[in-house]
Motif scaffolding. Sequence first.
Motif, mmCIF file in Angstrom:
data_model
loop_
_atom_site.group_PDB
_atom_site.id
_atom_site.type_symbol
_atom_site.label_atom_id
_atom_site.label_comp_id
_atom_site.label_asym_id
_atom_site.label_seq_id
_atom_site.Cartn_x
_atom_site.Cartn_y
_atom_site.Cartn_z
ATOM 1 N N ILE A 1 21.975 107.619 29.674
ATOM 2 C CA ILE A 1 23.040 106.610 29.594
ATOM 3 C C ILE A 1 24.201 107.127 28.747
ATOM 4 C CG2 ILE A 1 23.629 104.324 28.697
ATOM 5 C CD1 ILE A 1 20.804 103.430 29.409
ATOM 6 N N ILE A 2 23.905 107.683 27.580
ATOM 7 C CA ILE A 2 24.945 108.202 26.687
ATOM 8 C C ILE A 2 25.795 109.257 27.402
ATOM 9 C CG2 ILE A 2 25.376 109.582 24.599
ATOM 10 C CD1 ILE A 2 24.613 106.750 23.937
ATOM 11 N N ILE A 3 25.137 110.212 28.044
ATOM 12 C CA ILE A 3 25.842 111.314 28.697
ATOM 13 C C ILE A 3 26.675 110.819 29.870
ATOM 14 C CG2 ILE A 3 25.491 113.399 30.099
ATOM 15 C CD1 ILE A 3 23.103 114.032 28.239
ATOM 16 N N VAL A 4 26.094 109.947 30.691
ATOM 17 C CA VAL A 4 26.811 109.435 31.870
ATOM 18 C C VAL A 4 28.030 108.623 31.437
ATOM 19 C CG1 VAL A 4 26.676 107.827 33.813
ATOM 20 C CG2 VAL A 4 24.838 109.476 33.430
ATOM 21 N N PHE B 1 20.936 115.957 22.406
ATOM 22 C CA PHE B 1 21.652 115.483 21.226
ATOM 23 C C PHE B 1 22.944 116.280 21.015
ATOM 24 C CE2 PHE B 1 22.308 116.398 16.660
ATOM 25 C CZ PHE B 1 22.550 115.120 16.164
ATOM 26 N N LEU B 2 22.839 117.596 21.032
ATOM 27 C CA LEU B 2 24.013 118.447 20.818
ATOM 28 C C LEU B 2 24.989 118.358 21.997
ATOM 29 C CD1 LEU B 2 22.282 121.623 19.313
ATOM 30 C CD2 LEU B 2 23.549 119.838 18.087
ATOM 31 N N PHE B 3 24.466 118.299 23.207
ATOM 32 C CA PHE B 3 25.324 118.187 24.387
ATOM 33 C C PHE B 3 26.110 116.875 24.356
ATOM 34 C CE2 PHE B 3 25.739 117.036 29.018
ATOM 35 C CZ PHE B 3 26.738 117.955 29.305
ATOM 36 N N ASN C 1 17.085 116.224 7.820
ATOM 37 C CA ASN C 1 17.832 117.149 6.963
ATOM 38 C C ASN C 1 18.323 118.364 7.742
ATOM 39 O OD1 ASN C 1 17.433 115.527 4.721
ATOM 40 N ND2 ASN C 1 15.582 116.597 4.080
ATOM 41 N N THR C 2 17.464 118.867 8.612
ATOM 42 C CA THR C 2 17.830 120.057 9.394
ATOM 43 C C THR C 2 18.852 119.732 10.464
ATOM 44 O OG1 THR C 2 15.595 120.920 9.057
ATOM 45 C CG2 THR C 2 16.914 121.931 10.800
ATOM 46 N N LEU C 3 18.601 118.663 11.204
ATOM 47 C CA LEU C 3 19.417 118.343 12.370
ATOM 48 C C LEU C 3 20.785 117.779 12.002
ATOM 49 C CD1 LEU C 3 19.308 118.283 15.488
ATOM 50 C CD2 LEU C 3 18.499 115.932 15.307
ATOM 51 N N LEU C 4 20.807 116.759 11.188
ATOM 52 C CA LEU C 4 22.067 116.067 10.899
ATOM 53 C C LEU C 4 22.906 116.732 9.818
ATOM 54 C CD1 LEU C 4 20.948 112.316 11.067
ATOM 55 C CD2 LEU C 4 21.834 113.774 12.892
ATOM 56 N N PHE C 5 22.239 117.362 8.843
ATOM 57 C CA PHE C 5 22.980 117.965 7.737
ATOM 58 C C PHE C 5 23.401 119.413 8.017
ATOM 59 C CE2 PHE C 5 20.971 114.513 5.378
ATOM 60 C CZ PHE C 5 21.990 114.109 4.544
ATOM 61 N N PHE D 1 19.667 109.705 15.976
ATOM 62 C CA PHE D 1 18.546 110.416 15.365
ATOM 63 C C PHE D 1 17.178 109.935 15.833
ATOM 64 C CE2 PHE D 1 15.418 110.954 11.908
ATOM 65 C CZ PHE D 1 15.305 112.335 11.973
ATOM 66 N N LYS D 2 17.016 108.620 15.929
ATOM 67 C CA LYS D 2 15.701 108.086 16.306
ATOM 68 C C LYS D 2 15.363 108.344 17.777
ATOM 69 C CE LYS D 2 14.507 104.602 12.888
ATOM 70 N NZ LYS D 2 15.398 104.990 11.814
ATOM 71 N N ARG D 3 16.334 108.910 18.517
ATOM 72 C CA ARG D 3 16.069 109.282 19.905
ATOM 73 C C ARG D 3 16.033 110.794 20.095
ATOM 74 N NH1 ARG D 3 17.175 103.722 19.424
ATOM 75 N NH2 ARG D 3 16.406 102.690 21.295
ATOM 76 N N VAL D 4 16.073 111.534 19.000
ATOM 77 C CA VAL D 4 15.966 112.988 19.111
ATOM 78 C C VAL D 4 14.698 113.484 18.432
ATOM 79 C CG1 VAL D 4 17.241 113.572 17.010
ATOM 80 C CG2 VAL D 4 17.293 115.123 18.956
#
Length: 267
Positions: free
Chosen positions: A242-245, A164-166, A56-60, A213-216
């Motif tokens: 991997i995501i960032i690269v 996550f935010l980056f 709720n805090t992070l995604l919303f 989400f499940k990785r943050v």
Amino acid sequence: MKKKVFKSGLLHTFLFTRIHLLLMIFFLLFSYFLLTEMLTRDTNIYDYFLSISNINTLLFILAPFFFISSTSLFTFGSIESYLLIRFKGKRNWYLFHLFLIAAYTTVFCLLLIAVMALEGIFVLNVENEWSTYTVNFFSYHHEFLENFTPVTVVFLSISLVWLFLFSYGLLYYLMKLLTGKTLFAFTIVFLVNGLNIVAELSRWETISSYLFFKRVNVFQYIYLVNAEQTQFPGGIYFYWLIIIVVIAAIGYYIVDKMDLDTKKGKD
């Protein structure tokens, strides 16, 4: 001399904008809301910090506000044309923007933690021990709680929120490059975040297992992969690497082939 003037002007453009006043106001209200919720339970300051990685805090709340506030990174206006000319090649210009995104993400997280610390340190327990609330709520993770202190897990969680935010910032900028439209890029990252929310709340495990989400949230990650609770869950960082690269590499590859018109995309 001109180099110093350039750097000084650019630093002023990035750091001293109205958006930072908006950040402070938002963080003060946001932190107060979280704090009042913490005070209704048997919690401590570490539960307070860990609450920023809840769905709720992070995604919303945090993610959408990060999208809105980070828009200022991609709308420099007339200075953008000067930046493109000043740097030796489009890729150097691109890397500079990645640095800005990283710096802004850092400022965003540090301001949030600083405000939360100032509001919570006087009313919440600060002993480096797990609260009764956490021990009861995360009963599945009892081994993890026994092997890692609250300070360690809070640091881990904050670093994951930063990643996550980056990652979202990189995706936002990549979409801005591809479309040339800030509004369209914003819509795309907003929809990606919406997909995370829908998949998580609808329990579409086939999809949500691969989303952000499940990785943050470290507790979600341990449950998802059935990780060994006596060891540090280092695998969670491999996902973000991997995501960032991948996102950064796509942008680095395409930017040199693009005809960049910095007068576009200011919407």
